[in-house]
Design a protein around this motif. Structure first.
Motif, PDB file in Angstrom:
ATOM      1  N   ALA A  41       0.854  -1.185   0.000  1.00 52.31           N
ATOM      2  CA  ALA A  41       0.000   0.000   0.000  1.00 52.31           C
ATOM      3  C   ALA A  41       0.889   1.233   0.000  1.00 52.31           C
ATOM      4  O   ALA A  41       1.771   1.373   0.855  1.00 52.31           O
ATOM      5  N   ILE A  42       0.673   2.113  -0.969  1.00 49.34           N
ATOM      6  CA  ILE A  42       1.405   3.376  -1.058  1.00 49.34           C
ATOM      7  C   ILE A  42       0.429   4.490  -0.714  1.00 49.34           C
ATOM      8  O   ILE A  42      -0.606   4.644  -1.362  1.00 49.34           O
ATOM      9  N   VAL A  43       0.768   5.275   0.293  1.00 52.90           N
ATOM     10  CA  VAL A  43      -0.139   6.305   0.807  1.00 52.90           C
ATOM     11  C   VAL A  43       0.536   7.668   0.698  1.00 52.90           C
ATOM     12  O   VAL A  43       1.665   7.854   1.157  1.00 52.90           O
ATOM     13  N   HIS A  44      -0.165   8.615   0.093  1.00 54.87           N
ATOM     14  CA  HIS A  44       0.297  10.004   0.019  1.00 54.87           C
ATOM     15  C   HIS A  44      -0.495  10.801   1.056  1.00 54.87           C
ATOM     16  O   HIS A  44      -1.699  10.993   0.920  1.00 54.87           O
ATOM     17  N   THR A  45       0.194  11.277   2.098  1.00 51.26           N
ATOM     18  CA  THR A  45      -0.482  11.969   3.200  1.00 51.26           C
ATOM     19  C   THR A  45      -0.602  13.468   2.983  1.00 51.26           C
ATOM     20  O   THR A  45      -1.266  14.158   3.745  1.00 51.26           O
ATOM     21  N   GLY A  46       0.054  13.983   1.924  1.00 54.05           N
ATOM     22  CA  GLY A  46       0.115  15.420   1.719  1.00 54.05           C
ATOM     23  C   GLY A  46       1.453  15.991   2.127  1.00 54.05           C
ATOM     24  O   GLY A  46       1.905  17.007   1.594  1.00 54.05           O
ATOM     25  N   SER A  47       2.123  15.343   3.064  1.00 54.68           N
ATOM     26  CA  SER A  47       3.448  15.775   3.499  1.00 54.68           C
ATOM     27  C   SER A  47       4.493  14.677   3.344  1.00 54.68           C
ATOM     28  O   SER A  47       5.677  14.914   3.570  1.00 54.68           O
ATOM     29  N   ALA A  48       4.055  13.476   2.968  1.00 54.44           N
ATOM     30  CA  ALA A  48       4.992  12.363   2.828  1.00 54.44           C
ATOM     31  C   ALA A  48       4.355  11.245   2.025  1.00 54.44           C
ATOM     32  O   ALA A  48       3.127  11.158   1.897  1.00 54.44           O
ATOM     33  N   TRP A  49       5.212  10.401   1.464  1.00 52.18           N
ATOM     34  CA  TRP A  49       4.797   9.130   0.891  1.00 52.18           C
ATOM     35  C   TRP A  49       5.135   8.032   1.893  1.00 52.18           C
ATOM     36  O   TRP A  49       6.229   8.020   2.458  1.00 52.18           O
ATOM     37  N   ARG A  50       4.203   7.093   2.082  1.00 49.34           N
ATOM     38  CA  ARG A  50       4.440   5.979   2.995  1.00 49.34           C
ATOM     39  C   ARG A  50       4.178   4.664   2.263  1.00 49.34           C
ATOM     40  O   ARG A  50       3.199   4.539   1.525  1.00 49.34           O
ATOM     41  N   LEU A  51       5.065   3.701   2.489  1.00 49.57           N
ATOM     42  CA  LEU A  51       4.915   2.376   1.896  1.00 49.57           C
ATOM     43  C   LEU A  51       4.656   1.365   3.003  1.00 49.57           C
ATOM     44  O   LEU A  51       5.422   1.285   3.971  1.00 49.57           O
ATOM     45  N   TYR A  52       3.557   0.613   2.867  1.00 47.64           N
ATOM     46  CA  TYR A  52       3.215  -0.443   3.813  1.00 47.64           C
ATOM     47  C   TYR A  52       3.338  -1.790   3.099  1.00 47.64           C
ATOM     48  O   TYR A  52       2.863  -1.958   1.968  1.00 47.64           O
ATOM     49  N   ARG A  53       3.987  -2.740   3.752  1.00 51.28           N
ATOM     50  CA  ARG A  53       4.040  -4.109   3.243  1.00 51.28           C
ATOM     51  C   ARG A  53       3.380  -5.019   4.259  1.00 51.28           C
ATOM     52  O   ARG A  53       3.782  -5.080   5.428  1.00 51.28           O
ATOM     53  N   ASN A  54       2.321  -5.704   3.827  1.00 49.52           N
ATOM     54  CA  ASN A  54       1.541  -6.592   4.703  1.00 49.52           C
ATOM     55  C   ASN A  54       1.075  -5.872   5.968  1.00 49.52           C
ATOM     56  O   ASN A  54       1.099  -6.425   7.070  1.00 49.52           O
ATOM     57  N   GLY A  55       0.659  -4.610   5.789  1.00 47.58           N
ATOM     58  CA  GLY A  55       0.080  -3.849   6.885  1.00 47.58           C
ATOM     59  C   GLY A  55       1.067  -3.151   7.790  1.00 47.58           C
ATOM     60  O   GLY A  55       0.657  -2.499   8.752  1.00 47.58           O
ATOM     61  N   VAL A  56       2.362  -3.250   7.499  1.00 49.16           N
ATOM     62  CA  VAL A  56       3.391  -2.638   8.342  1.00 49.16           C
ATOM     63  C   VAL A  56       4.146  -1.586   7.532  1.00 49.16           C
ATOM     64  O   VAL A  56       4.607  -1.870   6.412  1.00 49.16           O
ATOM     65  N   GLN A  57       4.286  -0.376   8.074  1.00 45.03           N
ATOM     66  CA  GLN A  57       5.020   0.666   7.367  1.00 45.03           C
ATOM     67  C   GLN A  57       6.498   0.295   7.300  1.00 45.03           C
ATOM     68  O   GLN A  57       7.149   0.045   8.321  1.00 45.03           O
ATOM     69  N   VAL A  58       7.059   0.299   6.064  1.00 44.76           N
ATOM     70  CA  VAL A  58       8.454  -0.088   5.870  1.00 44.76           C
ATOM     71  C   VAL A  58       9.276   1.017   5.225  1.00 44.76           C
ATOM     72  O   VAL A  58      10.498   0.872   5.064  1.00 44.76           O
ATOM     73  N   TYR A  59       8.620   2.134   4.841  1.00 40.47           N
ATOM     74  CA  TYR A  59       9.349   3.217   4.185  1.00 40.47           C
ATOM     75  C   TYR A  59       8.532   4.491   4.273  1.00 40.47           C
ATOM     76  O   TYR A  59       7.301   4.470   4.198  1.00 40.47           O
ATOM     77  N   VAL A  60       9.232   5.631   4.412  1.00 37.94           N
ATOM     78  CA  VAL A  60       8.584   6.938   4.375  1.00 37.94           C
ATOM     79  C   VAL A  60       9.510   7.897   3.648  1.00 37.94           C
ATOM     80  O   VAL A  60      10.732   7.864   3.820  1.00 37.94           O
ATOM     81  N   GLN A  61       8.936   8.743   2.802  1.00 44.30           N
ATOM     82  CA  GLN A  61       9.691   9.741   2.037  1.00 44.30           C
ATOM     83  C   GLN A  61       9.054  11.099   2.269  1.00 44.30           C
ATOM     84  O   GLN A  61       7.900  11.332   1.905  1.00 44.30           O
ATOM     85  N   GLY A  62       9.790  11.990   2.907  1.00 44.95           N
ATOM     86  CA  GLY A  62       9.239  13.292   3.244  1.00 44.95           C
ATOM     87  C   GLY A  62       9.271  14.291   2.124  1.00 44.95           C
ATOM     88  O   GLY A  62       8.466  15.220   2.088  1.00 44.95           O
ATOM     89  N   ALA A  63      10.206  14.162   1.159  1.00 46.69           N
ATOM     90  CA  ALA A  63      10.273  15.077   0.022  1.00 46.69           C
ATOM     91  C   ALA A  63       9.235  14.653  -1.002  1.00 46.69           C
ATOM     92  O   ALA A  63       9.453  13.738  -1.792  1.00 46.69           O
ATOM     93  N   VAL A  64       8.082  15.308  -0.988  1.00 45.81           N
ATOM     94  CA  VAL A  64       6.921  14.823  -1.725  1.00 45.81           C
ATOM     95  C   VAL A  64       6.860  15.416  -3.116  1.00 45.81           C
ATOM     96  O   VAL A  64       6.996  16.623  -3.304  1.00 45.81           O
ATOM     97  N   VAL A  65       6.675  14.561  -4.100  1.00 44.41           N
ATOM     98  CA  VAL A  65       6.329  14.997  -5.446  1.00 44.41           C
ATOM     99  C   VAL A  65       4.814  15.090  -5.512  1.00 44.41           C
ATOM    100  O   VAL A  65       4.113  14.113  -5.276  1.00 44.41           O
ATOM    101  N   THR A  66       4.308  16.268  -5.817  1.00 43.96           N
ATOM    102  CA  THR A  66       2.857  16.485  -5.756  1.00 43.96           C
ATOM    103  C   THR A  66       2.183  16.301  -7.094  1.00 43.96           C
ATOM    104  O   THR A  66       1.020  16.643  -7.259  1.00 43.96           O
ATOM    105  N   ASN A  67       2.903  15.788  -8.089  1.00 42.58           N
ATOM    106  CA  ASN A  67       2.316  15.590  -9.407  1.00 42.58           C
ATOM    107  C   ASN A  67       1.139  14.627  -9.331  1.00 42.58           C
ATOM    108  O   ASN A  67       1.239  13.542  -8.776  1.00 42.58           O
ATOM    109  N   THR A  68      -0.013  15.020  -9.896  1.00 43.94           N
ATOM    110  CA  THR A  68      -1.212  14.185  -9.922  1.00 43.94           C
ATOM    111  C   THR A  68      -1.559  13.856 -11.361  1.00 43.94           C
ATOM    112  O   THR A  68      -1.714  14.769 -12.179  1.00 43.94           O
TER     113      THR A  68
END
Length: 467
Positions: A23-50
């Motif tokens: 699961a890849i989640v864009h919170t507005g201030s970061a990208w978060r990657l979850y694998r099997n329900g557990v967060q395994v990565y976060v990226q604070g420098a957000v690309v806001t391209n939609t």
């Protein structure tokens, strides 16, 4: 990465040889990657391209070359809301209905050939580069889930899942999620002489502790457990294997079984995973029901129910039961058994019901014992969306069943094949609403998707506009 896009190296390696839920989640201030329900990565420098037109799955344009990775995919979901860790965990093993709030696109890849259809409507995926469909082995199915925070010893009941867990000694000190899935797990087959094939379970531990001591109890349904297993509960087998691995099963022995409640308790386990229940009993189960299906006969108030059995012993027959709320049922008919057999037998029954309804079978033995089938839902005529003419020239009328569609009774939106909402003029006249373009110009020829909200549910209808 630049302002228009970018590539992130998460450093998260794939789990080789098993399925993973990502699961890849864009919170507005970061990208978060979850694998099997557990967060395994976060990226604070957000690309806001939609993306405004198309998006790609498994396509990376890197150093001037389009690259692709070979993998299997079971489902793909796009949400317009920020998904929390709890929401991700609650739904990761469950198929969706398509009416979930915030769900923007949903692909199950169940088509035999052709494009992957969007279950929400309007955003079908075109498959490239030799993509093909194969049978899935992942633990995702229709079912229910429940999560509890386990911070002490004792019994925890996971509501609706037919599972309770008695913790002793080391406890998870965190969330435990239980999923009850309909049907049977993928191969290899469960051990023993017969399988209790109505449900199987997945249990995930999101706590900080492992090395548990847990006594599990599963509910198979009233009067489902046969008498030989009640008298000799060690015949009962809890089959266990790592979740998403599709590997070999290990076996845990039953310690008690109760026929009236269908509760079966097994020896203690030290970890959670995927579970299926079977038996070493030499007495065949009274009935093996392969499935109940319900459908409306097109354009009528008739509902046709169909079911199949692969074995029947001492089966008197089936009560057909119906409900308007999935809680209180009444019997409307009875279908006699075709007798003792160990071959495939098919049954059907037709009833008149114009409204949304839930159906189930109450299977009755000659000794008076009984069990229930899974429930199926059949949409009523009153909720069917009619579009006419279809195809049309851009002006058409919408009718919901046999009831008028009024400004207060429903909402309509029209999307083109790229998922862009079209401006509409709505004229509520007589029994329906007439739809035409709003502003200058006409709708271009093509395929559109009409979203009609009736009684809180979104119904998607394909509309073809010709010139």
């Amino acid at each position: 990465p630049g302002a228009g896009g970018g590539v992130y190296n998460t450093g998260v390696a794939p789990l080789v040889g098993e399925w993973s839920h990502l699961a890849i989640v864009h919170t507005g201030s970061a990208w978060r990657l979850y694998r099997n329900g557990v967060q395994v990565y976060v990226q604070g420098a957000v690309v806001t391209n939609t993306p405004t037109t198309s998006f790609y799955i498994n396509n990376l344009f890197l150093y001037g070359l389009a690259t692709h990775r070979a993998f299997k995919i079971e489902e793909f979901r796009v949400w317009e809301s920020v998904r929390t860790a709890t929401e991700i965990r609650d739904n990761m093993h469950l198929t969706l209905t398509g009416s979930e709030a915030g769900l923007k696109a949903y692909y199950q890849f169940n088509e035999v050939s052709g494009n992957a259809m969007d279950k929400i409507g309007g955003r079908d995926l075109t498959l490239h580069n030799g993509t093909n469909q194969i049978a899935s082995t992942v633990s995702v199915a229709k079912g229910v889930s429940f999560t509890s925070f386990v911070n002490g010893t004792g019994v925890y009941n996971f509501t609706g899942t037919g599972c309770s867990l008695n913790f002793a000694g080391t406890i998870p000190s965190g969330e435990v999620s239980v999923y009850r899935l309909e049907g049977t797990p993928s191969s290899p087959a469960l051990s023993g002489n017969s399988a209790y094939s109505r449900y199987y379970w997945v249990i995930n531990n999101y706590g900080t502790n492992a090395g548990l001591s847990v006594t599990p109890t599963f509910t198979l349904g009233a009067n489902v457990v046969n008498l030989e297993d009640v008298n000799n509960p060690t015949n009962m087998i809890l089959n266990k294997r790592p979740t998403n691995s599709n590997g070999a099963w290990t076996q845990i022995t039953g310690t008690s079984a109760d026929r009236p409640t269908g509760n079966v308790t097994f020896s203690s386990i030290s970890s959670f995973s995927e579970f299926g229940i079977s038996s070493n009993s030499i007495t065949p189960l009274p009935i093996t029901l392969l499935g109940l299906k319900g459908r409306r006969v097109e354009g009528t108030e008739e509902v046709k129910l169909e079911w199949t059995t692969s074995a029947e012993i001492n089966n008197k027959g089936f009560e057909i039961q119906v409900s308007d709320n999935a809680q209180t049922y009444k019997t409307i008919s009875f279908v006699e058994s075709k007798g003792n057999h160990t071959t495939i037998q098919s049954y059907n029954h037709t009833t008149i019901q114009p409204y949304d309804s839930y159906y189930r079978l109450r299977q009755v033995d000659f000794d008076g014992s009984f069990s229930y089938s899974p429930v199926v839902f059949v949409e009523g005529v009153a909720g069917k969306v009619l579009v006419y003419p279809n195809p049309n020239n851009g002006t058409f009328t919408v009718l919901v069943g046999k009831s008028p569609l009024t400004p207060e009774g429903g909402k309509v939106r029209l999307f083109n094949g790229q998922g862009i909402e079209m401006p509409l003029t709505l004229s509520f006249l007589g029994q329906g609403v007439t739809i035409s373009p709003s502003g200058l110009g006409a709708f271009p020829a093509g395929v559109y998707f009409l979203h009609t909200v009736v009684a809180g549910k979104v119904k998607v209808t394909k509309v073809i506009i010709e010139r």
